[in-house]
Write a protein that holds these residues in place. Structure first.
Motif, mmCIF file in Angstrom:
data_model
loop_
_atom_site.group_PDB
_atom_site.id
_atom_site.type_symbol
_atom_site.label_atom_id
_atom_site.label_comp_id
_atom_site.label_asym_id
_atom_site.label_seq_id
_atom_site.Cartn_x
_atom_site.Cartn_y
_atom_site.Cartn_z
ATOM 1 N N GLY A 30 60.794 45.678 0.297
ATOM 2 C CA GLY A 30 61.644 46.615 1.023
ATOM 3 C C GLY A 30 60.958 47.196 2.241
ATOM 4 O O GLY A 30 61.554 47.303 3.325
ATOM 5 N N ALA A 302 67.419 48.098 3.190
ATOM 6 C CA ALA A 302 66.347 47.531 2.358
ATOM 7 C C ALA A 302 65.399 48.620 1.883
ATOM 8 O O ALA A 302 64.945 48.605 0.722
ATOM 9 N N GLN A 443 72.470 50.724 -4.832
ATOM 10 C CA GLN A 443 71.677 49.637 -4.289
ATOM 11 C C GLN A 443 72.433 48.313 -4.302
ATOM 12 O O GLN A 443 72.282 47.489 -3.387
ATOM 13 N N SER A 447 73.572 45.652 -1.385
ATOM 14 C CA SER A 447 73.273 44.223 -1.549
ATOM 15 C C SER A 447 74.528 43.375 -1.413
ATOM 16 O O SER A 447 74.521 42.324 -0.760
ATOM 17 N N SER A 689 68.266 40.100 4.387
ATOM 18 C CA SER A 689 69.246 40.303 3.317
ATOM 19 C C SER A 689 68.763 39.705 2.009
ATOM 20 O O SER A 689 68.937 40.306 0.939
ATOM 21 N N ALA A 692 66.318 42.067 0.595
ATOM 22 C CA ALA A 692 66.956 43.277 0.072
ATOM 23 C C ALA A 692 67.639 42.990 -1.262
ATOM 24 O O ALA A 692 67.545 43.788 -2.208
#
Length: 807
Positions: A30, A302, A443, A447, A689, A692
């Motif tokens: 992250g 992230a 989270q 995502s 991405s 993350a």
């Protein structure tokens, strides 16, 4: 006491290696994404920060009419500007990209060259390692070389007095001498150069007000405003340009300003060039605001996912340490001491993660593949501000991410803690469980949004590759240095005899050239209104060479190509121009400005990916008197043979007319390079991405491990009561699946809204249909299943004999 606290912290790490390892891995990934994103945003905002007086530096530009704006100015203006009382210093220069430099027998291609007058360093105070900036450019053809370029070519900075050659005109070489070495700029600049060559200014001429050559920048005196400078530039236009352009008995200056033939001047701050409206011929790269915002958003997402993951796993681990905390409370540990211990543990994890992430970032900057296109060039250690910011970041992140588990563990009552949280109220285990569920939803909301964004961007890039450009780019090459030929027209006529060459055409600009722009001008429409429109100058063979079809009318007559009058009167326009100018169903023969429409061609994509095909006026190129410095590429269509089979014959003809190498490329690479630029942005977003989403999966995996440890007796009892392995697996996974479903419901509408905003930049765009949310859901379920499958299976296979033996 501190020593004892540190000892307890490391013992805690050894007891829960899995959870601590997942914490470190999640934070490292992250933080790496966040730091790279922040470095990119920082990099994009640092243009021209090396220059001391940048707040008082202004670019002077030119109006043609009131709507067309040009960065290049007439040669006379610089002579008038240096006498104006508002101006402290000024300079003029010309940037010559992709220049070949000849050092002894070695050729260094595509070097960045700037021709500058003697006052260049008065405005742009580059630091000179060798040479005096006040005098080094006083003598023409003296060169200041960039520090890195000197090391790359000569291997040393001891280059004073060394000579090299470059092509100044056609194939005639010019020898120049190095008189200084400039330190490579610390920050990004539009004026980055390999070689800065001193040149004299063009002399003042009575007819020198209507040319366009060099760029000019000025430094204003203290307390002089932009409005004062623009007023001065307006008066220069009235005093010097207007009398030579119009009969003052017929038009006033105010009336002339409203006409398309108006030539005036204006200024804009150096600090605003990245964000201002682009000028024709501008060298400052424009800021991609949406890419910057998207990158920053992903970086923050992230980081938040990593922090949420850290807090999640920390509170999960904390619930297993209640008896430890209770015993310490009985033995006299204060709440302050316990809070300090848990904050120290958080600090150690964060410090390890930051150290690892710095290594990841530095490795990416050094070895990033070409598919990312130099995404980040600056190191985290680029400046003291970044180092101090990083220290502050570690402290704040420790407080932000570690404060909840620290306070949560240190605030419980001793009896409740010794009883594993039973009976705990307020800041307790049940609140921690609620926090973990909410954090998991948050989270995965990020995502899932990132997954939807990646799918949408991939679909848009695929769409851009498949669109009909309106011209045939296959089997067409571009010779992009014909100005080096002694006779360009003879070369074109001889080219027709080369086997495999079907046709060839000079043009003002090839379609979708990333470094080129069409011309622009203000045209008077039949109803008296004015229209700012793009225009091209091309050979009569241009449409045949590019396979552009005529809708109505006919092509230019090649026999009229020597006539300036024919150029102005015979116009070919595209379909967008017919619509914009309201020329009706039969536009051929109608007046447009001072010309007559001769034909209409189909719309073709000529100026980028994102804009609609705008109205285009095409004039016939006049071969006589072409400026040898102006870039007029030659497009050549190959027919019946492969390009590689014909190139040797073309090069052989070229070598008869020039001692320099011919430079060429397939026309298809022009559009492809634009798509690849978007693809590089997509690759960055894809990588970030993936990281993350991986951090989210790490958090989910860690929570699954904790859940099994926390509910091990429950699963044992279910097995005793007859539950099968699949039933326990479904029961175990259902709790997490519900959280992911809630995140999906929140993320998809938000993603569609934001992605529609991103797609709005493209005139040729996809529509977000049900396939993208459906595929996002399937990928999310797959990722969740893969993440949980091992732990679900573990929960189903637990042996009740082992899990219930203490009951």
């Amino acid at each position: 006491m501190l020593r004892q606290t540190i000892k307890f912290s490391f013992r805690s790490f050894r007891k829960t290696k899995w959870l601590h390892g997942l914490n470190v891995l999640g934070l490292t990934l992250g933080l790496s994404v966040f730091l790279l994103s922040a470095l990119y945003v920082y990099q994009e905002g640092t243009y021209e920060m090396d220059f001391t007086n940048r707040d008082r530096v202004y670019e002077v530009a030119k109006y043609w009419g009131q709507d067309s704006k040009f960065a290049k100015l007439p040669s006379n203006l610089v002579h008038v500007l240096e006498d104006q009382p508002e101006i402290e210093a000024m300079t003029s220069f010309r940037k010559i990209p992709n220049t070949d430099i000849y050092v002894d027998k070695d050729v260094y291609e595509n070097q960045r060259v700037i021709w500058a007058d003697s006052t260049f360093f008065d405005v742009f105070d580059f630091e000179l390692l060798v040479g005096n900036p006040e005098t080094v450019l006083n003598n023409p053809d003296v060169v200041v070389i960039d520090e890195k370029t000197a090391k790359r070519i000569y291997g040393t900075l001891d280059v004073l007095g060394k000579e090299f050659r470059y092509v100044q005109f056609q194939d005639k070489f010019k020898t120049v001498t190095i008189g200084g070495v400039s330190r490579t700029p610390h920050y990004k600049t539009q004026l980055a150069f390999d070689f800065l060559i001193a040149k004299k200014r063009s002399p003042f001429r009575a007819d020198g007000w209507f040319s366009a050559g060099d760029m000019s920048y000025v430094v204003l005196k203290e307390n002089v405003s932009l409005d004062q400078l623009n007023d001065r530039l307006l008066s220069i236009s009235e005093e010097y340009v207007f009398p030579g352009r119009q009969d003052t008995d017929v038009l006033t200056f105010g009336e002339w300003k409203e006409r398309g033939s108006y030539h005036g001047f204006f200024a804009q701050p150096l600090n605003s060039l990245r964000d201002s409206e682009g000028l024709i011929g501008e060298i400052m790269p424009k800021a991609d605001v949406k890419r910057t915002r998207t990158t920053l958003f992903i970086g923050i997402a992230a980081l938040l996912i990593a922090i949420i993951n850290f807090v999640n796993l920390s509170t999960a681990r904390a619930s297993q340490r209640m008896k430890e905390v209770g015993l310490k409370r009985i033995l006299g540990s204060t709440r302050k001491q316990l809070t300090g211990q848990f904050l120290l543990e958080s600090f150690v994890v964060i410090l390890i993660s930051v150290t690892l992430s710095l290594g990841v970032v530095e490795a990416f900057i050094k070895w990033q593949p070409l598919s990312f296109g130099g995404f980040v060039e600056y190191s985290v250690l680029h400046s003291p501000e970044w180092v101090l910011g990083l220290v502050a970041f570690v402290v704040l992140l420790t407080l932000f991410s570690g404060i909840y588990p620290a306070l949560y563990l240190s605030s419980g009552k001793v009896i409740a803690l010794l009883n594993n949280g039973k009976g705990q109220s307020g800041f307790g285990i049940y609140n921690a469980e609620l926090l973990r569920k909410g954090a998991t939803v948050l989270q995965f909301t990020f995502s899932i949004g990132l997954i939807a964004a990646v799918l949408t961007m991939f679909a848009q890039i695929s769409h851009l590759r498949d669109i009909d450009l309106g011209y045939d780019q296959d089997q067409v090459i571009v010779i992009n240095n014909p100005q080096k030929l002694k006779d360009k027209e003879v070369f074109k006529s001889e080219l027709a005899r080369v086997p495999g060459v079907a046709s060839a055409a000079y043009t003002f600009m090839t379609p979708n050239n990333p470094e080129g722009q069409t011309g622009r001008g203000v045209w008077d429409l039949p109803d008296g209104t004015k229209f700012d429109v793009a225009f091209l100058q091309v050979d009569a063979t241009y449409f045949e060479t590019l396979g552009i079809e005529f809708i109505v009318g006919e092509n230019f007559n090649p026999s009229l190509s020597e006539s300036r009058k024919a150029q102005n009167e015979n116009l070919i326009i595209n379909q967008a121009a017919v619509k914009a100018f309201e020329l009706g169903d039969d536009p051929v023969g109608k007046a447009l400005g001072n010309g007559i429409v001769r034909g209409v061609v189909q719309d073709f994509v000529f100026n980028g990916l994102k804009d609609e095909v705008e109205p285009l006026i095409i004039q016939q190129k006049i071969p006589v008197g072409f400026d040898p410095w102006w870039h007029h590429p030659l497009t050549v269509r190959i027919s019946g043979r492969k390009i590689d089979d014909v190139i040797p014959s073309i090069k052989a003809l070229w070598s008869e007319m020039s001692s320099l190498d011919m430079k060429w490329y397939p026309l298809s690479t022009s559009y492809e390079s634009l798509v690849q630029a978007e693809e590089r942005s997509f690759n960055t977003i894809l990588m970030f991405s993936v990281f993350a989403v991986l951090v989210s999966c790490i958090g989910l995996f860690g929570l699954a491990i904790f859940t099994i440890d926390d509910r091990v007796k429950e699963f044992g009892i279910r097995k005793v009561l007859g539950a099968s392995v699949p039933q326990i697996m479904r029961h175990f996974g259902w709790g997490f699946t519900k959280l992911i479903a809630v995140a999906f419901v929140i993320a998809i509408p938000l993603s569609i809204y934001l992605l529609n905003g991103w797609l709005s930049d493209f005139s040729r765009r996809i529509e977000i249909s049900y396939e993208i949310p459906l595929l996002t859901a399937l990928l999310t379920l797959l990722i969740t299943a893969v993440t949980l499958i091992s732990q679900s299976l573990k929960a189903g296979r637990l042996n009740p004999v082992d899990t219930l033996r203490n009951e």
